[in-house]
Design a protein around this motif. Sequence first.
Motif, PDB file in Angstrom:
ATOM      1  N   SER A 185      -0.920  11.723   2.880  1.00 41.01           N
ATOM      2  CA  SER A 185      -0.684  10.289   3.077  1.00 41.01           C
ATOM      3  C   SER A 185      -0.304  10.029   4.522  1.00 41.01           C
ATOM      4  O   SER A 185      -0.743   9.058   5.135  1.00 41.01           O
ATOM      5  CB  SER A 185       0.443   9.806   2.156  1.00 41.01           C
ATOM      6  OG  SER A 185       0.077   9.986   0.813  1.00 41.01           O
ATOM      7  N   SER A 189      -2.353   7.879   7.338  1.00 38.74           N
ATOM      8  CA  SER A 189      -1.760   6.795   8.110  1.00 38.74           C
ATOM      9  C   SER A 189      -1.874   7.054   9.618  1.00 38.74           C
ATOM     10  O   SER A 189      -2.156   6.152  10.399  1.00 38.74           O
ATOM     11  CB  SER A 189      -0.310   6.616   7.655  1.00 38.74           C
ATOM     12  OG  SER A 189       0.571   6.542   8.731  1.00 38.74           O
ATOM     13  N   LYS A 194      -6.019   1.962   6.628  1.00 37.82           N
ATOM     14  CA  LYS A 194      -5.105   0.960   6.087  1.00 37.82           C
ATOM     15  C   LYS A 194      -5.311   0.753   4.588  1.00 37.82           C
ATOM     16  O   LYS A 194      -4.429   0.261   3.896  1.00 37.82           O
ATOM     17  CB  LYS A 194      -5.312  -0.385   6.804  1.00 37.82           C
ATOM     18  CG  LYS A 194      -5.043  -0.336   8.297  1.00 37.82           C
ATOM     19  CD  LYS A 194      -3.570  -0.280   8.591  1.00 37.82           C
ATOM     20  CE  LYS A 194      -3.315  -0.217  10.096  1.00 37.82           C
ATOM     21  NZ  LYS A 194      -1.962   0.274  10.375  1.00 37.82           N
ATOM     22  N   SER A 195      -6.520   1.062   4.106  1.00 37.25           N
ATOM     23  CA  SER A 195      -6.834   0.820   2.694  1.00 37.25           C
ATOM     24  C   SER A 195      -6.802   2.123   1.913  1.00 37.25           C
ATOM     25  O   SER A 195      -7.467   3.089   2.274  1.00 37.25           O
ATOM     26  CB  SER A 195      -8.220   0.191   2.560  1.00 37.25           C
ATOM     27  OG  SER A 195      -8.209  -1.095   3.101  1.00 37.25           O
ATOM     28  N   VAL A 196      -6.022   2.116   0.834  1.00 39.29           N
ATOM     29  CA  VAL A 196      -5.808   3.340   0.069  1.00 39.29           C
ATOM     30  C   VAL A 196      -5.920   3.042  -1.422  1.00 39.29           C
ATOM     31  O   VAL A 196      -5.478   1.992  -1.880  1.00 39.29           O
ATOM     32  CB  VAL A 196      -4.400   3.908   0.398  1.00 39.29           C
ATOM     33  CG1 VAL A 196      -3.975   4.949  -0.602  1.00 39.29           C
ATOM     34  CG2 VAL A 196      -4.368   4.472   1.812  1.00 39.29           C
ATOM     35  N   PHE A 229       0.312   1.280   5.321  1.00 37.52           N
ATOM     36  CA  PHE A 229      -0.925   0.863   4.644  1.00 37.52           C
ATOM     37  C   PHE A 229      -0.810  -0.611   4.297  1.00 37.52           C
ATOM     38  O   PHE A 229       0.254  -1.085   3.917  1.00 37.52           O
ATOM     39  CB  PHE A 229      -1.147   1.653   3.352  1.00 37.52           C
ATOM     40  CG  PHE A 229      -1.267   3.141   3.549  1.00 37.52           C
ATOM     41  CD1 PHE A 229      -1.937   3.652   4.650  1.00 37.52           C
ATOM     42  CD2 PHE A 229      -0.729   4.028   2.633  1.00 37.52           C
ATOM     43  CE1 PHE A 229      -2.052   5.020   4.832  1.00 37.52           C
ATOM     44  CE2 PHE A 229      -0.840   5.400   2.806  1.00 37.52           C
ATOM     45  CZ  PHE A 229      -1.505   5.892   3.907  1.00 37.52           C
ATOM     46  N   VAL A 232      -3.067  -1.264  -0.935  1.00 36.28           N
ATOM     47  CA  VAL A 232      -2.903  -0.097  -1.803  1.00 36.28           C
ATOM     48  C   VAL A 232      -3.164  -0.481  -3.248  1.00 36.28           C
ATOM     49  O   VAL A 232      -2.620  -1.470  -3.743  1.00 36.28           O
ATOM     50  CB  VAL A 232      -1.473   0.485  -1.686  1.00 36.28           C
ATOM     51  CG1 VAL A 232      -1.343   1.752  -2.515  1.00 36.28           C
ATOM     52  CG2 VAL A 232      -1.125   0.760  -0.233  1.00 36.28           C
TER      53      VAL A 232
END
Lengths: 575, 300
Positions: A185, A189, A194-196, A229, A232
């Motif tokens: 993680s 980052s 930014k999109s998870v 993020f 999420v």
Amino acid sequence: MTNSLQARRLPDEADEAQGSTPAAIEDETFAGPAPDEGADIGIVDPQAAMQPLVSPAASLLRFITCGSVDDGKSTLIGRLLFETNSVFDDQMEALKRDSKKFGTTGEDLDFALLVDGLSAEREQGITIDVAYRYFSTASRAFIIADTPGHEQYTRNMATGASQAELAIILVDARKGILPQTRRHSFITSLVGIKSVIVAVNKMDLVDYSQERFEEIRRGYEALLPALGFSDVTFVPVSAKAGDNIVTRSPKTPWYEGETLLQRLESVEPETFDAGAEPFRMPVQWVNRPNLDFRGFSGSIVGGRIAKGDAIVALPSGGRSSVKGVFGPNGEVTRAEAGEAVTITLADEIDISRGDVLTAANAPAGVSRQFSGDLLWMANRPLVTGGRLILKIGSTQIPASLSALDGAIDIHSYEAKPADALSMNEIGRVRLTAERPVVALPYAENRELGAFILIDPVSNETVALGVVREVGEGDTGGSETSADKRTGFARLTGLWLGEAARGDAAHRRAKIRARIAGSVLVGFLALLFQMPLGLVPVLALADFLLRPFLAVAFGADQLPEGRSVDPSVVDDGGGI
Amino acid sequence: MKHMTHLQRLEAESIFIIREAAASAENPVMLYSIGKDSAVMLHLALKAFLPGKPPFPLLHVDTTWKFREMIEFRDRRAKELGLDLIVHTNQEGLRAGVNPFASGSRVHTDVMKTEALKQALDKYRFDMAFGGARRDEEKSRAKERVFSLRTPEHRWDAKNQRPEPWRLFNTRKRKGESFRVFPLSNWTEQDVWDYIAIENIPVVPLYFAAPRPIVKRDGALIMRDDDRMELRPGESIETMMVRFRTLGCYPLTGAVESSAASIEDIIAEMRSSRVSERQGRVIDQDSGASMEEKKQEGYF
């Protein structure tokens, strides 16, 4: 399962009649006719030239899967490929054979074997190297980087992440968040994703328990403030059983969100918008086919360029204007970020590979020094002073590690003092290059803000990293103007201390506070009957010199692990 | 980059790779195998150096068993484009009588392709060779780097590859080492055909269905391209409507029954196909990891 396994036949009798065209087809004719709309297959307009005849997928999403060992990444990808009909029958046959031979799933197909291609991986049942896989649905083409879970292969995970726009982070529902989940993680980052999607996998092994899912969600949400993020999503899945991968599973009636594939199709990942930047293009190649043409080829990494625009070449500082822009299909009037172009200039200025063409009114930072975060990937430890080769943009240059400011602790996400970095450790560093280089903070420009370090003897790639700050906090202007300003600017910076990093209001407040302080000193001097003539001198001396006392005693430093701006993931604080 | 389509992004990425390789090589060469992937790669190379020409020659490793139409196409294209074309054949192998029928596919491929390629690279001292391989073709290719380092003996060390973050390719090498560079790494078969259609790229007519002389042998449809292929007892030549999804040595390349006579037909057929393009290749099916082994030995 059965319907996707069904063999579909090649075009049969019905097509045969039209298929019986003569064998001799000339090059000119087999290129295929233009579409009915009569879209002009133009040479000049790149948009028109790429008008799809056959409607290939309109958009592309690059994503990675990551997480700890045995969280089921390869199985998840195998499942996605299988469910989107991206596995051919002969590959399916091979999978059945291999599942019997190497499989870890008993009687069932072991989807991981679709992905793990090296023999060592198949034998050990683990992913060692990053593997790229491709599939598409009607609306989108996907490039997946399947990255290894073992800590030993963290560098391969980071490599995959650096090219991705989204990360699927797998968590084993039984085991919850593991150190490797935290590490991946963090790296996700670090490289600016930014999109998870957090896929809580193996839900079948926890009886599809909503409580367990929520518990993991809460656990992961606790990490989020440190990671930066912005988007999420949590999805409960079973890659092995296929729950919530493509279709909603009846076993998780409590889950109302999108399935994994639906999310992948709908997400608009928040990526760095290079188009909004000022123009930047690292020169890859000087194109001199004949005496009359001298063009500079490269890919635009920021902004746009048009005929007539004023540019400056860095680090030399030579100025000119754009005479012509050539795209992949010939001369164009303008081009923008992402495009590979060749630019000719009105003046003869000395430009070679490694130089960067930038907008004349917004040149990039040029400096021998910058600070950054890097992932160390070699077996031997990284210590200060060692000579390395820095590659940033299209430049390669000898450089050395001038300072190691700390190593990130993967449990607290804080930087801790360190003397060396060992393999797979992330450190906060300062680098000094032999000559000035063009660099920008990674948050501003992904291409001029990312670098690798190469061992000059073994030629191994020993580190990957991102630029945080260029020069001594000076990211604007060219080397020459930075040089002139150095002395005074550095003093002013020291005087202002923390306020130097703030905005104008912050600086004005600092000055007001200092004036008030000095007036107080003058008042005290008067009270103690100092000669009148000396009072203003004392007050002025206090005004000017007292801030440097703070510097001398280190009181201007922020406590370790705290960031000035919490929205910027730029030092130990945020992460 | 949001304004760019999927294919435009792939095109820009490939041009970047080609320029990066040309700029960092001392003596680059483009492997030209005459197939659709080579056609796309060559097309991208032409674009990368507009208005000039690619600053490297083409190299074709000729096993002497390629389809005749391929050779005609190769010579015509090189002439039309005014590019240098080097054709190399392993003369020792030829003298030793190696051929796909008597020697078997494995030996033939080793001697006439892998060995021949190494000979050519050594002979001309090429230090960077472009290849049209794609990661979606095969599992061990999926693990391949864009800039793939080879030892002076041309070996590939799969377990010790350099990481390639972002697009910061490490092109440094020691004396004798060389690179294989794969500009089409991220393209799929579908992308290749979509791009051929959009860009009007000429390809060998064998990709389009036509009546051809076919012998059914060991479950594959082999086109008898010349009389070096002797018929076994019970075999006969049938005229069948076929096309090829990949091209190579004709005795080792299986045809598929098809009526797809245009690019649109091919794309439509591919979308509904249930078998992979490599299925027709006799050499891939020896064992699961056979491609990995071949690559370690220096196969492209």
